[in-house]
Design a protein around this motif. Structure first.
Motif, short mmCIF file in Angstrom:
data_model
loop_
_atom_site.label_atom_id
_atom_site.label_comp_id
_atom_site.label_asym_id
_atom_site.label_seq_id
_atom_site.Cartn_x
_atom_site.Cartn_y
_atom_site.Cartn_z
N UNK A 1 -7.10 1.05 -6.33
CA UNK A 1 -7.17 2.28 -5.56
C UNK A 1 -8.46 2.34 -4.75
N UNK A 2 -8.33 2.97 -3.59
CA UNK A 2 -9.48 3.33 -2.76
C UNK A 2 -9.52 4.86 -2.75
N UNK A 3 -10.68 5.41 -3.05
CA UNK A 3 -10.83 6.87 -3.07
C UNK A 3 -11.93 7.27 -2.09
N UNK A 4 -11.64 8.29 -1.33
CA UNK A 4 -12.65 8.95 -0.50
C UNK A 4 -12.87 10.32 -1.13
N UNK A 5 -14.05 10.54 -1.64
CA UNK A 5 -14.26 11.73 -2.48
C UNK A 5 -14.22 13.03 -1.68
N UNK A 6 -14.71 12.99 -0.46
CA UNK A 6 -14.71 14.17 0.39
C UNK A 6 -14.54 13.69 1.84
N UNK A 7 -13.35 13.81 2.34
CA UNK A 7 -12.99 13.24 3.64
C UNK A 7 -13.84 13.83 4.76
N UNK A 8 -14.40 12.95 5.59
CA UNK A 8 -15.23 13.36 6.72
C UNK A 8 -14.50 13.04 8.04
N UNK B 1 0.83 -1.20 0.00
CA UNK B 1 0.00 0.00 0.00
C UNK B 1 0.87 1.25 0.00
N UNK B 2 0.36 2.29 -0.63
CA UNK B 2 1.02 3.58 -0.56
C UNK B 2 -0.02 4.69 -0.56
N UNK B 3 0.24 5.77 0.21
CA UNK B 3 1.36 5.88 1.13
C UNK B 3 1.10 5.10 2.42
N UNK B 4 2.06 5.05 3.32
CA UNK B 4 1.86 4.42 4.62
C UNK B 4 1.08 5.34 5.54
N UNK B 5 1.32 6.63 5.40
CA UNK B 5 0.59 7.64 6.16
C UNK B 5 0.18 8.75 5.21
N UNK B 6 -1.01 9.27 5.43
CA UNK B 6 -1.55 10.31 4.57
C UNK B 6 -2.16 11.38 5.48
N UNK B 7 -1.73 12.61 5.31
CA UNK B 7 -2.29 13.72 6.08
C UNK B 7 -3.21 14.51 5.18
N UNK B 8 -4.44 14.70 5.63
CA UNK B 8 -5.42 15.37 4.80
C UNK B 8 -6.43 16.13 5.67
N UNK B 9 -7.13 17.03 5.03
CA UNK B 9 -8.13 17.85 5.73
C UNK B 9 -9.53 17.41 5.37
N UNK B 10 -10.46 17.71 6.24
CA UNK B 10 -11.86 17.41 5.98
C UNK B 10 -12.28 18.09 4.67
N UNK B 11 -12.99 17.33 3.86
CA UNK B 11 -13.47 17.83 2.58
C UNK B 11 -12.57 17.51 1.40
N UNK B 12 -11.34 17.11 1.68
CA UNK B 12 -10.40 16.81 0.61
C UNK B 12 -10.63 15.41 0.04
#
Lengths: 107, 114
Positions: free
Chosen positions: A72-79, A6-17
């Motif tokens: 791939x796994x996609x989250x369209x708008x992170x909650x 899997x990549x990445x091992x860690x992912x930093x993201x904001x709500x809504x992204x």
């Protein structure tokens, strides 16, 4: 054994992204891939099966794609509820194997 | 509603035998594979093996020499035995239903320490 990376091992993201996680298999697994979400202290929960089929009750912001060796796994708008660790699993060839996990954390 | 309830010893010494049992309530017992998975603290998931109601098993080759999964259909239970444990076997052990896992047990932390 089929290795799942899997990549990445860690992912930093904001709500809504929009968030995308990749899972690569060391050999073809056709479409026999699942995605799970795990929160601390809990058992994993199934999100996606057969690469792109959404499990009943899972929000439609989750989607999966791919075949063969790349998925791939996609989250369209992170909650807020989506901050967790995500695992892919192949169930094409014994022994079933999992990716090492991708932790989605707050940016 | 299908539920899996698991139990077993949580603290073992090196060389001892790990023994866990999982009871299935609700749903069909004969229609599914019954699975054991483990997760070392802070690490990923490892499939240990599976069994069906007839007793046919499949094991992870990495553990095959030490693992036995058995089933008691009359009690709707299946069990895991892992021989000669070491610290590397410290993990949360989950019982689960199926190869594509929709139903999980609550997990049991097994710690191997002298």
């Amino acid at each position: 054994d089929i290795q799942m990376t899997q990549s990445p091992s860690t992912l930093s993201a904001s709500v809504g992204h929009r968030v995308t996680i990749t899972c690569r298999a060391s050999q073809s697994i056709s479409g026999w891939l699942a995605w799970y979400q795990q929160k601390p202290g809990k058992a994993p929960e199934l999100l996606i099966y057969k690469a792109s089929f959404l499990e009943s009750g899972v929000p439609s912001r989750f989607s999966g794609s791919g075949s063969g060796t790349e998925f791939t796994l996609t989250i369209s708008s992170l909650q807020p509820d989506d901050f967790a660790t995500y695992y892919c699993q192949q169930y094409n060839t014994y022994p079933w194997t999992f990716g090492q996990g991708t932790k989605v954390e707050v940016k | 509603q299908v539920q899996l309830q698991q139990w077993g010893a949580g603290l073992l010494k090196p060389s001892e035998t790990l023994s866990l049992t999982c009871a299935v309530s609700g749903g069909s017992f004969s229609d599914y594979y019954w699975t054991w998975i483990r997760q070392p603290p802070g690490k990923g998931l490892e499939w240990i093996g599976e069994i069906v109601h007839s007793g046919t098993t499949k094991y992870n080759p990495s553990l095959k020499s030490r693992v036995t999964i058995s089933v008691d259909t009359s009690k709707r239970q299946f069990s895991l035995r892992l021989d000669s444990v070491t610290a590397a076997d410290t993990a949360v052990y989950y019982c689960a239903r199926g190869r594509l896992i929709r139903i999980w047990g609550q997990g049991t932390l097994v710690t191997v320490s002298s």
